[in-house]
Design a protein around this motif. Sequence first.
Motif, short mmCIF file in Angstrom:
data_model
loop_
_atom_site.label_atom_id
_atom_site.label_comp_id
_atom_site.label_asym_id
_atom_site.label_seq_id
_atom_site.Cartn_x
_atom_site.Cartn_y
_atom_site.Cartn_z
N THR A 479 0.81 -1.22 0.00
CA THR A 479 0.00 0.00 0.00
C THR A 479 0.84 1.26 0.00
O THR A 479 0.28 2.36 -0.07
N LEU A 480 2.16 1.14 0.11
CA LEU A 480 3.02 2.34 0.13
C LEU A 480 3.28 2.84 -1.28
O LEU A 480 3.39 2.04 -2.22
N SER A 481 3.41 4.15 -1.41
CA SER A 481 3.82 4.71 -2.69
C SER A 481 5.29 4.40 -2.90
O SER A 481 6.01 4.01 -1.96
N THR A 482 5.74 4.54 -4.14
CA THR A 482 7.15 4.23 -4.44
C THR A 482 8.07 5.10 -3.60
O THR A 482 9.09 4.62 -3.05
N ALA A 483 7.74 6.39 -3.47
CA ALA A 483 8.59 7.30 -2.69
C ALA A 483 8.62 6.91 -1.23
O ALA A 483 9.68 6.84 -0.60
#
Length: 553
Positions: A479-483
């Motif tokens: 669920t985390l963004s790439t950044a």
Amino acid sequence: MKSLVGNIGTLALVAMAGFAVAACSSSIDTSSPSGSSAKSGEKVGSIGLQLQPVFGVTVTSVHYIVTAGDPALTPAPAIVSEGNLPTPGTGSNFSFGIPLKVGNGYYISLSGVDATSPDTIKCTGASGSFNVLSNQSTLFNMTLTCTDITNGQIITTVDVKTDACPRLVVDYAVAEPSTQDVGKNIAVHATAHDMDNAAEVITYAWSIVDPTLGSKGQFLPATAADTAFKCLQGANALKIKITATNHQCSKALETIVSCKDVLCGNGVVDPAETCDPNPSPVGVLPVHAADPTCPADCTKVCGDGNPEGDETCDPLPLNPSVCLPPGSVGECTLRVASCGDGFLTAPEKCDGALGLAGSTPGSTCAADCNSIIPPVMAKCGDAVTTAPETCDEGTGTNAAPVPVATRTCGDTCVQLSTPDCVTCEQAGNCFASSDNCNGPAATPFTAAQRAACYSVTQCVRDSNCLDGAGSLGKCYCGTLSTADCGAAPFALTAAGAPNGPCAALMQAGSPLLTTNSAILGGLTNKSRPGSAAGQRLNCDKTDPVCAPLCGVQ
């Protein structure tokens, strides 16, 4: 004492015996017995009773208590008179009186104890309410109950049901002839006698033993010792019985009759017949040979509990392991045990699935039923798919291995791809990726590295994290963004760490990388096991022809 009352009741000192008490004041008695609360000069009346003890019980005194109200109330009412009354013990008539102040609502209780040793007889009684009136008499009833406290009692009802009738004898039950045509009568006779009373009136009742066969015939009448049985339908060896009854019990005796259809014996197997004992007449078709095993009613019924004709068995209840059941070839004949007949018969050790209880799961029965074959143990690489394997392409030394480039099975015999997917890869742009888990040609992967590559491949396919808008980054970051994923803690147990379904396996497949950014930057690098798997899967997804065949659409 004054004012003694005459014969006003009796007391029997047995359980639940009773006596009567009278309240009266035929004269005024100003004296007071021991314990009385009557005061000198007050108007008093008296009560009296008489006693009649039974043999063996000696009550030398009876204690009395008179209360001004019900003694069961709380608080207890006041005692207005109390004392002991001497009794003669064995006297047959005894009466006495005690003075009471004129008043209303009195209660009296009496108690006595057997004077003999041991004193196990306890007597108690109570009565009320009653009034004591000036110059008048009032009668009332009272019960004194005496109980032997050494004894208790249980009460039960015993219902006896029996067919034992030893003194009643049924002499005989006779049917003549034993076989008759349908529509005709069979004479039946019976007699019985009572060994204790020759003059005893005995009644008779004829019946068909099996009530479901009641339509086969009827008795004319059924209540006579000598009567007739009329055949209504064909029936072979039909059990009938006579029941004789005296004034106490009944006893029965059975015999058999047969009713045959009028066509039975004509040499033709007619409708409703299963056989005919005689050969078919000359010129009558079909030709029918004589059947000496055919019963008198031309009907053999397997399963009726009566072996008849060529039947060698017909037990009830039917045991198919011993006797062939109705409808089978050779019905109602003894079964000849054989391997594979579905019955475990000694000396067989098994028969199909029978006899395998307690053996190793997966065991089978030998073809001769004389032994149990243990299950074949799975051996990955022997080219035989054996549970729990899902595939086995012969990657070991026991079979010629499938070329690495076309394998669909991992080193641990777990299915990782399909033949259609591999064929598509070999024919298209991903031909150089299908053997990625083998490692670079110059530095092939070790067995552990191949296992890590296959684990990532299986996880991505099973979790479907690459399907649709998914990506290898999603398989790792979740669920985390790439950044956020690149800057998150590397330890997956830490808060805010990558939570993709294959994150742990991807890290294990790139053991020299220690940051999330490094892993994200090399998700398709074929030099590392985890990213070598990613490169193959990513190639499959970008090929519009192979994607649906490889399950990564």
